[in-house]
Design a protein around this motif. Structure first.
Motif: not given
Length: 328
Positions: A166-172, A198-209
């Motif tokens: 669970d979580g929200t990794a928008i960037g990933n 809201v983005n709260n997980r992931g190794e890649i930020s939404p802005q970078m993606a």
């Protein structure tokens, strides 16, 4: 219908002259005659059937000549046909499958409403390659780009909230979607990213993606799912599952930034109808450009006239051999 060699139709003068000549011979006093005291017996008998059917062979022969002239003039028909060349569009549906998608501000809940409307969207675009990426705390490809609508729809139906952590990794999620089409040679590449949080997980930020998507020329449409304020959400309690109102948190500023930086657009879906309208609008904006070439398709018609002429000649022979001779 038109004729390839219309000048040959002047040959119709020949059967016309033959008809005039035949009529002249019929009207001329050329028949043998017998002088009698009275013609009453013959007048009372009326005209014999032979006086009528004896003209049929000539009519059939003349009709056959007319048909032959029409056939050699090469009658043809044509109709306009269109050839449509469609430029392919590659579309990845990136869907949030975090547990917050179980909120029931959409019917029956966010995730099932999103799946049903996405399936309808898939069905409306039979010429495009489409794929599915799901994300929560992580992301993975549910279905790579394909034109197999049946497989795509079946895999969309299997999307659920407990697939991954669970979580929200928008960037990933966005980065995985872009990776699925970075080698695509389609003229237009699109990601439709749907989330309710809201983005709260992931190794890649939404802005970078988003920057990666922009680099590869991928346009991103973002959809925020959920009502304003509070939304009913199933919560596990010691007494079982209870529906409680929880606060809806969607990072609209982030989703707008992602869409604008890639040439897409941000939408907010607060109910099923609004979500369906959003997909319908995206469907209209992402119509494939088409090149339409009109060209005539010809159909030869001389065969039917030649066949009719042959039948007329055969009927003339039948009349001459089996009917005319019987009465003579």
């Amino acid at each position: 219908m038109f004729f390839e060699y219309p000048k040959l139709l002047w040959l119709l003068v020949v059967p016309a002259l033959l008809v005039l000549h035949y009529i002249y011979l019929e009207l001329a006093d050329r028949h043998p005659h017998l002088r009698v005291s009275t013609s009453v017996p013959w007048m009372a008998g009326g005209r014999s059937i032979m006086s009528v059917i004896r003209h049929i062979p000539f009519v059939l022969r003349t009709f056959a000549m007319v048909l032959i002239v029409i056939a050699i003039a090469r009658p043809r028909s044509s109709e306009e046909m269109e050839r449509i060349d469609t430029e392919g569009i590659d579309i990845i549906l990136a869907m949030d499958v975090s547990t917050s998608m179980l909120a029931r501000d959409l019917t029956p809940d966010r995730i099932n409403a999103s799946k049903d409307i996405a399936i309808e969207f898939i069905s409306q675009r039979p010429t495009d390659r489409m794929g599915i990426v799901v994300f929560a705390g992580e992301s993975f490809t549910q279905c790579p780009l394909t034109t197999d609508r049946a497989t795509l729809i079946n895999l969309m139906k299997e999307v659920q909230t407990d697939l991954i952590e669970d979580g929200t990794a928008i960037g990933n999620g966005l980065a995985t979607a872009v990776a699925r089409m970075k080698d695509s040679d389609a003229k237009s590449r699109v990601v439709i990213l749907l989330t309710d949080g809201v983005n709260n997980r992931g190794e890649i930020s939404p802005q970078m993606a988003a920057e990666i998507a922009k680099t590869y020329g991928v346009r991103v449409y973002t959809i925020g799912v959920g009502k304003e304020g509070m939304a009913p959400y199933p919560v596990m309690t010691p007494w079982g599952v209870e529906i409680q109102n929880v606060k809806v948190e969607i990072d609209e500023a982030l989703l707008s930034e992602i869409a604008e930086s890639t040439g897409g657009r941000y939408f907010r879906a607060t109910d099923n109808t609004k979500l369906a309208e959003i997909y319908s609008e995206i469907n209209k904006m992402e119509k494939a450009r088409t090149t339409v070439d009109s060209f005539p398709v010809y159909k030869e018609l001389f065969g039917r006239y030649a066949l009719a002429a042959l039948l007329a000649i055969l009927l003339e022979l039948v009349f001459n051999w089996f009917i005319i001779r019987r009465f003579v």
